[in-house]
Scaffold this motif. Structure first.
Motif, short mmCIF file in Angstrom:
data_model
loop_
_atom_site.label_atom_id
_atom_site.label_comp_id
_atom_site.label_asym_id
_atom_site.label_seq_id
_atom_site.Cartn_x
_atom_site.Cartn_y
_atom_site.Cartn_z
N ARG A 232 5.89 -9.95 -8.31
CA ARG A 232 5.81 -11.15 -7.46
C ARG A 232 5.94 -10.86 -5.97
O ARG A 232 5.38 -11.58 -5.15
CB ARG A 232 6.87 -12.16 -7.88
N CYS A 233 6.70 -9.82 -5.61
CA CYS A 233 6.94 -9.53 -4.19
C CYS A 233 6.13 -8.34 -3.69
O CYS A 233 6.02 -8.14 -2.49
CB CYS A 233 8.43 -9.25 -3.95
N GLY A 234 5.63 -7.52 -4.61
CA GLY A 234 4.86 -6.35 -4.21
C GLY A 234 5.71 -5.11 -3.98
O GLY A 234 5.18 -4.03 -3.77
N CYS A 235 7.03 -5.28 -4.02
CA CYS A 235 7.94 -4.15 -3.85
C CYS A 235 9.36 -4.59 -4.18
O CYS A 235 9.63 -5.79 -4.32
CB CYS A 235 7.89 -3.59 -2.42
N LYS B 184 -17.50 -2.15 -3.27
CA LYS B 184 -17.59 -3.20 -4.28
C LYS B 184 -16.29 -3.96 -4.44
O LYS B 184 -16.30 -5.12 -4.86
CB LYS B 184 -18.02 -2.62 -5.62
N GLY B 185 -15.17 -3.32 -4.16
CA GLY B 185 -13.88 -3.98 -4.30
C GLY B 185 -13.56 -4.30 -5.75
O GLY B 185 -14.21 -3.84 -6.67
N ILE B 186 -12.53 -5.11 -5.90
CA ILE B 186 -12.16 -5.53 -7.25
C ILE B 186 -12.88 -6.84 -7.52
O ILE B 186 -12.62 -7.84 -6.89
CB ILE B 186 -10.64 -5.73 -7.40
N GLY B 187 -13.79 -6.78 -8.43
CA GLY B 187 -14.51 -7.96 -8.88
C GLY B 187 -14.42 -8.00 -10.39
O GLY B 187 -13.64 -7.27 -11.00
N GLU B 188 -15.26 -8.81 -10.97
CA GLU B 188 -15.25 -8.92 -12.43
C GLU B 188 -15.56 -7.58 -13.09
O GLU B 188 -15.10 -7.30 -14.17
CB GLU B 188 -16.28 -9.96 -12.88
N ASP C 255 2.40 6.30 2.49
CA ASP C 255 1.68 6.20 1.22
C ASP C 255 0.57 5.17 1.27
O ASP C 255 -0.34 5.21 0.46
CB ASP C 255 2.64 5.83 0.08
N THR C 256 0.67 4.22 2.20
CA THR C 256 -0.27 3.11 2.26
C THR C 256 -1.05 3.14 3.57
O THR C 256 -0.46 3.38 4.64
CB THR C 256 0.48 1.76 2.12
N THR C 257 -2.35 2.90 3.47
CA THR C 257 -3.18 2.89 4.67
C THR C 257 -2.77 1.74 5.58
O THR C 257 -2.21 0.74 5.13
CB THR C 257 -4.68 2.75 4.30
N LYS D 165 -3.80 -2.83 -1.94
CA LYS D 165 -4.58 -3.57 -2.94
C LYS D 165 -4.96 -2.64 -4.10
O LYS D 165 -5.00 -3.04 -5.24
CB LYS D 165 -5.83 -4.11 -2.25
N TYR D 166 -5.25 -1.39 -3.76
CA TYR D 166 -5.59 -0.38 -4.76
C TYR D 166 -4.49 0.67 -4.78
O TYR D 166 -4.24 1.34 -3.79
CB TYR D 166 -6.93 0.29 -4.44
#
Length: 174
Positions: A29-32, A153-157, A103-105, A69-70
Motif C-alpha cells: 500500500r505504501c510502496g516501502c 510499451k510499458g505495463i499494459g495488458e 537502486d531507483t532511477t 514502477k518496474y
C-alpha cells in the motif's frame, strides 16, 4: 502514511504474530517500509524495532525506499553468480545510469536490486525477475531488449506476455 499503518494494524487485530502479513500489506500500500514505520509498528505491537528491521532487510520483497514502477531483481544465488550474473547487474545499472548508491532511477521508473536469495531457476541462470516474472538465460543483449520493451510499451495488458516472449518464451511467474 499513518492512516494506512493504522488501517493495516486494525485489519490484523494489532497482532504482532502477524508481523509478516502486516509488513507485506504496508509494502504493497505504501510502496516501502520506512524506518519511521518500523519504529511506529514496534511501539504499537510490542516487537523490537531491531527484529522488524531484520525482517525488512532480509526479505527481498521489502524495501525501505520507494521503488520504481518496474522492479528488477538480479539473482544473487551461487549458480547465477558463477555464471557471471554480476555482468547483468552492471549492464542494467549502466543502461539506466544508476550510480552504486542508488537502486531507483531519478524518474522513479526502474528499481534494480541484487536479490540476497536465489530466485529458483539455477539451471537457467543467470536470471532476473521483472515485477515477479523470472527471465532465465539472461545476457546483456536480452537486458537491452527487456529495457526497450519496458521503456516503449510499458505495463499494459500484454506486459507479462511481451516480457515472456522477450525471454524466448521461457518467462515464468514467481
Amino acid at each position: 502514511m499513518l492512516e494506512i499503518w493504522e488501517q493495516v494494524l486494525a485489519e490484523n487485530d494489532n497482532d504482532g504474530s502477524r508481523l509478516m502479513e502486516i509488513l507485506l500489506c504496508i509494502q504493497e500500500r505504501c510502496g516501502c517500509v520506512t524506518e519511521a514505520c518500523m519504529k511506529y509498528l514496534s511501539n504499537r505491537i510490542g516487537i523490537k524495532v531491531e527484529y522488524i528491521f531484520s525482517m525488512v532487510t532480509f526479505y527481498p520483497c521489502f524495501s525501505m525506499q520507494k521503488q520504481g514502477k518496474y522492479i528488477i531483481l538480479v539473482c544473487g544465488g551461487t549458480s547465477c553468480h558463477l555464471k557471471k550474473g554480476d555482468g547483468i547487474i552492471r549492464k542494467l545499472r549502466s543502461e539506466l545510469g544508476l550510480p552504486h548508491n542508488r537502486d531507483t532511477t531519478e524518474d522513479g521508473i526502474f528499481t534494480v536490486r541484487l536479490s540476497n536469495q536465489c530466485l529458483g531457476a539455477c539451471g537457467k541462470g543467470p536470471i532476473i525477475a521483472v515485477n515477479g516474472i523470472v527471465c532465465p538465460d539472461m545476457t546483456p543483449d536480452k537486458v537491452e531488449n527487456l529495457l526497450h520493451i519496458l521503456k516503449k510499451k510499458g505495463i499494459g495488458e500484454n506486459f507479462l506476455e511481451n516480457l515472456s516472449k522477450e525471454c524466448n518464451g521461457k518467462g515464468t511467474a514467481v
